[in-house]
Scaffold this active site. Structure first.
Site, PDB file in Angstrom:
ATOM      1  N   CYS A 101       0.886  -1.163   0.000  1.00  0.00           N
ATOM      2  CA  CYS A 101       0.000   0.000   0.000  1.00  0.00           C
ATOM      3  C   CYS A 101       0.922   1.210   0.000  1.00  0.00           C
ATOM      4  CB  CYS A 101      -0.921   0.001   1.220  1.00  0.00           C
ATOM      5  SG  CYS A 101      -1.845   1.543   1.422  1.00  0.00           S
TER       6      CYS A 101
ATOM      7  N   CYS B 183      -0.578   4.499   2.143  1.00  0.00           N
ATOM      8  CA  CYS B 183      -0.633   4.450   3.615  1.00  0.00           C
ATOM      9  C   CYS B 183      -0.138   3.066   4.011  1.00  0.00           C
ATOM     10  CB  CYS B 183      -2.013   4.813   4.159  1.00  0.00           C
ATOM     11  SG  CYS B 183      -3.444   4.144   3.300  1.00  0.00           S
ATOM     12  N   SER B 184      -0.996   2.200   4.530  1.00  0.00           N
ATOM     13  CA  SER B 184      -0.537   0.839   4.828  1.00  0.00           C
ATOM     14  C   SER B 184      -1.712  -0.124   4.922  1.00  0.00           C
ATOM     15  CB  SER B 184       0.282   0.808   6.124  1.00  0.00           C
ATOM     16  OG  SER B 184       1.511   1.460   5.952  1.00  0.00           O
ATOM     17  N   CYS B 185      -2.656  -0.022   3.982  1.00  0.00           N
ATOM     18  CA  CYS B 185      -3.856  -0.868   4.011  1.00  0.00           C
ATOM     19  C   CYS B 185      -3.478  -2.341   3.882  1.00  0.00           C
ATOM     20  CB  CYS B 185      -4.790  -0.465   2.880  1.00  0.00           C
ATOM     21  SG  CYS B 185      -5.369   1.235   3.027  1.00  0.00           S
TER      22      CYS B 185
END
Lengths: 210, 210, 210, 210
Positions: free
Chosen positions: B102, B105-107
């Site tokens: 991701c 962000c950090s999905c």
């Protein structure tokens, strides 16, 4: 927005600090406060419904770039979440700083966002599409590295979601499907590309028929 | 100029301040933080994704369902919840390695992968894997032969991905629990392949091995 | 390289800390060590000829992005200059850290750079050109925001300079003129552009006839 | 992850360490740092550019030379040296404002403008002025009417720019020294216009006024 959070393809970073399968993933949290970051985020987004997750993402994008780069991940979640509680009038910045015993940096102000486009016919699997060459000052989920690029639809989601460029600003957001769009690596990064392809999940409103 | 921007109360104090401010307004339901933390620390775990993969390896009907409707396939095990509302499984083959990232962000698919690990959230991984995929994987310990193509999936919308690795030779006759034991978090993200030599004797939570 | 130093058009930054004509520009230096930054840089580049200024720029680009963002301007000059003295074998990293009494972070390793193109006929004032869609892993003076864009030649310099993509890596560099190329603001930033045009000074090798 | 990367000896100690390491190898010629510092602090000054502008305002022949060959025009005053080898003057008109930036680092025409001021080197200015030029200028105090176009010059190669402002009304009969007194560093960079109301009685170094 073309913020520093939009990291895909940015060069100058070193090695990833991990060897495959070599590190224990437990405990899940490393500091005794880290669990509060997601907990208080979901309290606001899910239970209290004071803001949504798109707004949280945008709040983090609105942190000063120096703060973004200097802060560990959960620190950014805390800063973004706190920013929204303050912006929505639930808490005051002054009380947060009083309770923290020091400065509590919050996000920079947000703009208006933008609505989704008018409804158009959906794309089909196999269609060639072009990512709109849009320059969005507010929240968007189109990473800069695919702007204006051509790709192929692999999948259209069976569910529709709020258009994030609107939802991220707390305004009413039309529901749209997203598309898994495959881009040839060489179309993104020229001869330096090391992946055969990169697939990006894009809202319908980001795409035009090629 | 950068100094003052970065000077803040310690993040632990800021996180506690945010919690305290919400609590004194009675906005945090009894047990909310504890319950959500238990979900994050215990319920959402890569062992879940490993069980899904093992089932798909032994049950062709389940495999078809997983590839057609990952959300339903995971829900059969009860793996549902936030960041798992639309799960898509990515099928590896001997000549195709799928890798998840991701960049914005950090999905991550929390219910089946667990919370994202530190390296997945690092600027290094987010910036580089879409562009220098093969080098990044090699540095992390997965040295793919040139005939294996890499397809990187950027989690930019609401789809949450999990990698379905191909079942390695040497696992003939293994039961689901033993098969699941070689499907690590790194395998589910796509930066590792299952290693039959690492096969344990049963399923369940394992210690520091991954 | 598409590094974080390539700041043109990056969004999320706040106001410039200056009111026109309101601030005294003397003293020129604000800290008693700042004059050493440029002095020791020009000692190495001009007097000792240990490195050139393109290499210095690239050394700064090779700082860890977190260090780049957290360091004031003259700190980055010190770090880049020290990196080159060490890389060229004039000084050792260990002695710098011993003398500094602590960690002295230097630049990340550099790559090979690239030579200039074969000689081609020069462009003339008024020519329409297209900036090559190159993805250069090393030093380059083509800012990312003009990659692939069309512009118009306003001026060809009467002097030729070493091609920086080579010179920045300390390799022999062909001499080329540069061109003042004017880009319409809307071609760079869409309808959000606020300048009628942006003029970028580009080496001949970055350009193709449109 | 960010913490350790940013932890270093204080920059003052690192700068002194670099100097000390070079000195003990006898690589710093006697007086070198002192001489170069005097150049930076005293010789390179915006008063130089102001004298060039004032001369161009009163002497049409010199004006023509300045616009045709800025380097020679500046050399007539003895303004030569590093970062001043190829000077181009940018002519403002009542409907065109030229603005100088260096998005990739902070290149500036040292001999005629002096060292770049802090704000010119800031991430804010570098990132924003090529994209949000009018807003940035307005925030800094130059609120241009819509009929004035902005042309931004990005100092990406070896050309060093200076802005030649148009001579404002109300300066009729002024001598060169008085004219020079309203040409500040900000005027020479292009973020301000000369203000006849600020006209002093002579040239030379001024105090805190700019």
């Amino acid at each position: 927005m073309d913020g520093i959070h939009d990291l895909g393809g940015v060069q100058g970073f070193g090695k990833v600090a991990h060897k495959a399968n070599s590190v224990a993933y437990r405990p899940v949290f490393h500091e005794p406060w880290e669990h509060l970051a997601y907990s208080l985020l979901f309290l606001g987004a899910d239970t209290l419904k004071v803001f949504n997750v798109d707004e949280l993402r945008h709040a983090i994008e609105r942190l000063d770039p120096r703060q973004y780069f200097a802060s560990p991940y959960y620190d950014r979640i805390v800063a973004g979440t706190a920013s929204l509680y303050v912006e929505k009038g639930v808490l005051s910045h002054a009380e947060l700083e009083a309770l923290a015993g020091g400065r509590f940096a919050l996000a920079r102000p947000q703009g208006l966002g933008r609505p989704a486009r008018e409804t158009r016919p959906p794309f089909e699997v196999g269609d060639r599409v072009r990512v709109a060459g849009a320059f969005v000052p507010g929240h968007t989920r189109m990473p800069g590295y695919v702007r204006g690029k051509h790709g192929t639809i692999l999948h259209r989601t069976g569910v529709k979601w709020p258009f994030p460029d609107a939802a991220g600003h707390g305004r009413p957001a039309a529901l749209e499907p997203t598309y898994h769009v495959e881009f040839k690596g060489s179309d993104l990064w020229g001869e330096t590309a090391e992946a055969a392809s990169v697939v990006v999940d894009l809202w319908e409103g980001y795409l035009d028929k090629a | 100029m950068s100094g003052p921007i970065l000077e803040q109360a310690p993040v632990a104090d800021r996180a506690r301040a945010l919690e305290a401010a919400l609590r004194r307004r009675h906005l945090v339901p009894e047990g909310f933080v504890e319950d959500f933390t238990r979900l994050m620390e215990q319920d959402w775990a890569p062992e879940n994704g490993a069980r899904v993969v093992a089932r798909a390896w032994v049950d062709p009907g389940y495999r078809d369902l997983l590839l057609k409707d990952g959300t339903s396939a995971c829900a059969q095990f009860g793996y549902v919840g936030p960041q798992g509302e639309y799960i898509v499984a990515l099928e590896n083959t001997p000549t195709l390695q799928n890798v998840i990232v991701c960049t914005l962000c950090s999905c991550t698919a929390w219910p089946v992968l667990g919370l994202p690990p530190d390296w997945y959230k690092s600027f290094e991984y987010r910036a580089r894997v879409v562009r220098e995929s093969r080098s990044v994987l090699r540095e992390m310990g997965l040295d793919l032969p040139p005939e294996v193509d890499i397809r990187v999936w950027d989690t930019t919308a609401e789809t949450r991905y999990m990698v379905l690795p191909f079942r390695p030779a040497g696992t003939e006759g293994w039961d689901e629990a033993k098969l699941a034991s070689i499907v690590t978090k790194d395998v589910l993200i796509g930066i590792a392949r299952p290693d039959p030599a690492a096969g344990g004797t049963g399923g369940g939570l394992r210690g520091g091995g991954y």
